[in-house]
Design a protein around this motif. Structure first.
Motif, PDB file in Angstrom:
ATOM      1  N   LEU A 157       0.834  -1.206   0.000  1.00  0.00           N
ATOM      2  CA  LEU A 157       0.000   0.000   0.000  1.00  0.00           C
ATOM      3  C   LEU A 157       0.859   1.243   0.000  1.00  0.00           C
ATOM      4  N   SER A 158       1.883   1.262   0.847  1.00  0.00           N
ATOM      5  CA  SER A 158       2.777   2.412   0.915  1.00  0.00           C
ATOM      6  C   SER A 158       3.450   2.651  -0.435  1.00  0.00           C
ATOM      7  N   ARG A 159       3.895   1.575  -1.071  1.00  0.00           N
ATOM      8  CA  ARG A 159       4.543   1.711  -2.375  1.00  0.00           C
ATOM      9  C   ARG A 159       3.565   2.272  -3.407  1.00  0.00           C
ATOM     10  N   ALA A 160       2.327   1.812  -3.374  1.00  0.00           N
ATOM     11  CA  ALA A 160       1.325   2.286  -4.331  1.00  0.00           C
ATOM     12  C   ALA A 160       1.040   3.777  -4.143  1.00  0.00           C
ATOM     13  N   LEU A 161       0.954   4.203  -2.880  1.00  0.00           N
ATOM     14  CA  LEU A 161       0.695   5.616  -2.609  1.00  0.00           C
ATOM     15  C   LEU A 161       1.856   6.491  -3.077  1.00  0.00           C
ATOM     16  N   TYR A 162       3.086   6.051  -2.819  1.00  0.00           N
ATOM     17  CA  TYR A 162       4.241   6.819  -3.275  1.00  0.00           C
ATOM     18  C   TYR A 162       4.308   6.857  -4.799  1.00  0.00           C
ATOM     19  N   GLN A 163       3.985   5.765  -5.450  1.00  0.00           N
ATOM     20  CA  GLN A 163       3.994   5.747  -6.918  1.00  0.00           C
ATOM     21  C   GLN A 163       2.949   6.706  -7.472  1.00  0.00           C
ATOM     22  N   GLN A 164       1.794   6.774  -6.814  1.00  0.00           N
ATOM     23  CA  GLN A 164       0.762   7.721  -7.239  1.00  0.00           C
ATOM     24  C   GLN A 164       1.262   9.153  -7.124  1.00  0.00           C
ATOM     25  N   GLN A 165       1.877   9.482  -5.972  1.00  0.00           N
ATOM     26  CA  GLN A 165       2.395  10.837  -5.775  1.00  0.00           C
ATOM     27  C   GLN A 165       3.539  11.134  -6.754  1.00  0.00           C
ATOM     28  N   TRP A 166       4.346  10.133  -7.042  1.00  0.00           N
ATOM     29  CA  TRP A 166       5.431  10.316  -8.010  1.00  0.00           C
ATOM     30  C   TRP A 166       4.872  10.670  -9.386  1.00  0.00           C
ATOM     31  N   ARG A 167       3.874   9.936  -9.855  1.00  0.00           N
ATOM     32  CA  ARG A 167       3.301  10.221 -11.175  1.00  0.00           C
ATOM     33  C   ARG A 167       2.696  11.619 -11.226  1.00  0.00           C
ATOM     34  N   ARG A 168       2.010  12.005 -10.150  1.00  0.00           N
ATOM     35  CA  ARG A 168       1.425  13.348 -10.118  1.00  0.00           C
ATOM     36  C   ARG A 168       2.508  14.424 -10.111  1.00  0.00           C
ATOM     37  N   MET A 169       3.603  14.157  -9.372  1.00  0.00           N
ATOM     38  CA  MET A 169       4.680  15.138  -9.321  1.00  0.00           C
ATOM     39  C   MET A 169       5.385  15.242 -10.664  1.00  0.00           C
ATOM     40  N   VAL A 170       5.554  14.146 -11.374  1.00  0.00           N
ATOM     41  CA  VAL A 170       6.155  14.190 -12.713  1.00  0.00           C
ATOM     42  C   VAL A 170       5.354  15.122 -13.614  1.00  0.00           C
ATOM     43  N   ARG A 171       4.027  14.971 -13.610  1.00  0.00           N
ATOM     44  CA  ARG A 171       3.193  15.822 -14.463  1.00  0.00           C
ATOM     45  C   ARG A 171       3.303  17.290 -14.063  1.00  0.00           C
ATOM     46  N   PHE A 172       3.221  17.553 -12.753  1.00  0.00           N
ATOM     47  CA  PHE A 172       3.276  18.944 -12.305  1.00  0.00           C
ATOM     48  C   PHE A 172       4.644  19.555 -12.561  1.00  0.00           C
ATOM     49  N   GLU A 173       5.701  18.805 -12.284  1.00  0.00           N
ATOM     50  CA  GLU A 173       7.053  19.337 -12.478  1.00  0.00           C
ATOM     51  C   GLU A 173       7.311  19.629 -13.946  1.00  0.00           C
ATOM     52  N   ALA A 174       6.879  18.739 -14.829  1.00  0.00           N
ATOM     53  CA  ALA A 174       7.078  18.952 -16.265  1.00  0.00           C
ATOM     54  C   ALA A 174       6.372  20.225 -16.731  1.00  0.00           C
ATOM     55  N   ARG A 175       5.123  20.404 -16.335  1.00  0.00           N
ATOM     56  CA  ARG A 175       4.368  21.585 -16.752  1.00  0.00           C
ATOM     57  C   ARG A 175       4.964  22.861 -16.172  1.00  0.00           C
ATOM     58  N   THR A 176       5.410  22.776 -14.925  1.00  0.00           N
ATOM     59  CA  THR A 176       5.967  23.961 -14.275  1.00  0.00           C
ATOM     60  C   THR A 176       7.278  24.368 -14.925  1.00  0.00           C
ATOM     61  N   LEU A 177       8.145  23.412 -15.221  1.00  0.00           N
ATOM     62  CA  LEU A 177       9.415  23.737 -15.880  1.00  0.00           C
ATOM     63  C   LEU A 177       9.190  24.439 -17.212  1.00  0.00           C
ATOM     64  N   SER A 178       8.114  24.093 -17.905  1.00  0.00           N
ATOM     65  CA  SER A 178       7.855  24.668 -19.227  1.00  0.00           C
ATOM     66  C   SER A 178       7.333  26.102 -19.170  1.00  0.00           C
ATOM     67  N   ARG A 179       6.958  26.589 -17.974  1.00  0.00           N
ATOM     68  CA  ARG A 179       6.314  27.890 -17.854  1.00  0.00           C
ATOM     69  C   ARG A 179       7.278  29.047 -17.613  1.00  0.00           C
ATOM     70  N   PHE A 180       8.531  28.740 -17.284  1.00  0.00           N
ATOM     71  CA  PHE A 180       9.443  29.795 -16.846  1.00  0.00           C
ATOM     72  C   PHE A 180      10.487  30.117 -17.909  1.00  0.00           C
ATOM     73  N   ASP A 181      10.969  31.359 -17.855  1.00  0.00           N
ATOM     74  CA  ASP A 181      11.947  31.837 -18.825  1.00  0.00           C
ATOM     75  C   ASP A 181      13.350  31.337 -18.527  1.00  0.00           C
ATOM     76  N   ARG A 182      13.595  30.990 -17.271  1.00  0.00           N
ATOM     77  CA  ARG A 182      14.902  30.489 -16.893  1.00  0.00           C
ATOM     78  C   ARG A 182      14.734  29.564 -15.689  1.00  0.00           C
ATOM     79  N   ILE A 183      15.562  28.535 -15.623  1.00  0.00           N
ATOM     80  CA  ILE A 183      15.502  27.565 -14.535  1.00  0.00           C
ATOM     81  C   ILE A 183      16.862  27.544 -13.847  1.00  0.00           C
ATOM     82  N   LEU A 184      16.834  27.530 -12.531  1.00  0.00           N
ATOM     83  CA  LEU A 184      18.059  27.427 -11.745  1.00  0.00           C
ATOM     84  C   LEU A 184      18.093  26.062 -11.061  1.00  0.00           C
TER      85      LEU A 184
END
Length: 423
Positions: A157-184
């Motif tokens: 169960l713990s592994r499944a929950l972390y995998q769910q959060q990982w997939r959601r974070m991948v989507r959010f991180e990808a979209r967020t990186l694409s929105r900025f003019d420069r990344i540090l």
């Protein structure tokens, strides 16, 4: 420049690695630039720290907020509320109409030359395109943290929950990186991971702002005050990678060390220990301090600092601080990830319970080797990693930042499409 700096936390007290990094970089920037700092904080906390914050910003604006203590009923209730949320919980809990309105008012009327989003989280409250160049300051590759949590989770169960959060974070991180003019990024390793994992989502330049350390504040302790068989772990104990690290160390590594050296003791130093970490203090020879006024005394009394991280990203300020303090460091590969260090010269790197225990035993049993590590480590950080070097790189990146799309009107984009918070 006039800089709008977005964060989800007050910087004070300086009890987390990300706070420490941001504080020192802003302190150098504030000497030449005017910074407005927008953050979540309860009113009493903001007022208490407002005078000291003047060292790093010209203006502090707080949105009232009280985070739930990890492990509390309120914390688990918050997690439950976001089970079906398309955003990762670590981001969704900071979604705030009041923060968004404050941000939009500042962007519309503040006349800022740059806006800096410190960590991914504040981006959840950004709608549309700012009227000035925007910079995303990443302290970690956040999705990598969740991926590693899933890999190290023990239950299904713990592994499944972390995998769910990982997939959601991948989507959010990808979209967020694409929105900025420069990344540090904070290391070459993180820069490469962003490029490899997100490909076309990363269209903007990525600059590396190296980790620094205050080499005057952290100085070696005389040998006479060092306890020869005492270890220390330093870190914010409400950050899950740190909790995982100390639980792993105490359950799997420390027993192996004590089988050979029964007198070895450990101090776990850091804010907000979780219930699981607090219970470690019931075991003989383990001290859990919680928040301390000055970490240097704890570093100074130890013969070594242990960094047994199995999960993480970014770079570990705790390692550079220990090196500046003249302490031998034993770390996992992940713990030292992104730092320009050489195992056997500046520190010892070992993975797995048995190898980590053997490395700690070397430090305990071989004082000449330990002192050589301490000298080399102190020399490395003193000569190359003062905060002024990192701040100069950050300032260059802010100056070089440019709006990615020249066709965008110089005003905050509104309308039905822009009015939705990123999800």
């Amino acid at each position: 420049m006039r800089i709008l700096w977005l964060n989800a936390n007050l910087l004070l007290p300086l009890d987390k690695g990300g706070k420490i990094r941001t504080w020192h970089l802003m302190r150098h920037l504030a000497r030449r630039h005017a910074i407005t700092y927008l953050t979540f904080a309860n009113d009493a906390e903001a007022e208490a720290h407002r005078p000291a914050m003047r060292e790093v910003c010209a203006e502090l604006i707080n949105v009232p907020w009280q985070d739930a203590e990890k492990g509390s009923l309120r914390f688990y209730a918050g997690v439950a509320r976001h089970v079906l949320d398309p955003l990762p919980y670590a981001v969704a809990k900071y979604r705030s109409a009041q923060y968004r309105h404050s941000l939009e008012a500042l962007l519309e009327h503040g006349g800022f030359d740059r806006v800096v989003c410190d960590f991914l989280v504040p981006a959840v409250n950004m709608r549309g395109t700012p009227p000035c160049p925007s910079i995303l300051f990443t302290h970690n590759v956040e999705a990598e943290i969740w991926r590693r949590h899933a890999e190290n989770a023990s239950g299904r169960l713990s592994r499944a929950l972390y995998q769910q959060q990982w997939r959601r974070m991948v989507r959010f991180e990808a979209r967020t990186l694409s929105r900025f003019d420069r990344i540090l990024a904070v290391s070459d390793a993180d820069e490469r991971t962003f490029r490899r994992r997100y490909g076309n989502h990363v269209r903007s330049p990525i600059d590396v702002v190296p980790t620094g350390v205050d080499t005057e504040y952290f100085t070696p302790t005389p040998e006479a005050f060092v306890r020869p068989k005492h270890l220390v772990f330093v870190g914010s104990m409400d950050w899950m990678p740190n909790e995982d690290a100390v639980l792993f160390f105490c359950r799997e590594v420390l027993p192996r060390i004590r089988a050979a050296e029964p007198d070895v003791t450990l101090s776990i130093v850091g804010r907000a220990p979780t219930p699981a970490v607090k219970r470690l203090a019931q075991e003989p020879g383990i001290d859990v301090t919680g928040t301390v006024d000055d970490v240097r005394a704890y570093l100074g009394s130890a013969c070594a600092t242990v960094v047994p991280l199995r999960v993480g990203g970014g770079t570990r300020l705790k390692i550079f601080e220990a090196m500046a303090a003249g302490k031998a460091v034993v770390s996992t590969t992940i713990g030292a990830e992104g730092l320009p260090t050489e195992s056997g010269r500046h520190l010892l790197i070992a993975d797995g319970a048995e190898a980590f225990a053997d490395a700690v035993l070397r430090v305990v049993r071989e004082p000449e080797m330990r002192r050589r590590l301490e000298r080399e480590a102190r020399t490395l950080v003193t000569n190359h990693y003062d905060w002024s070097v990192a701040a100069a790189q950050l300032e260059r990146s802010l100056i070089d930042a440019a709006v990615a799309d020249a066709a965008v009107e110089p005003a905050l984009i509104r309308g039905p499409a822009a009015a939705r918070t990123l999800s």
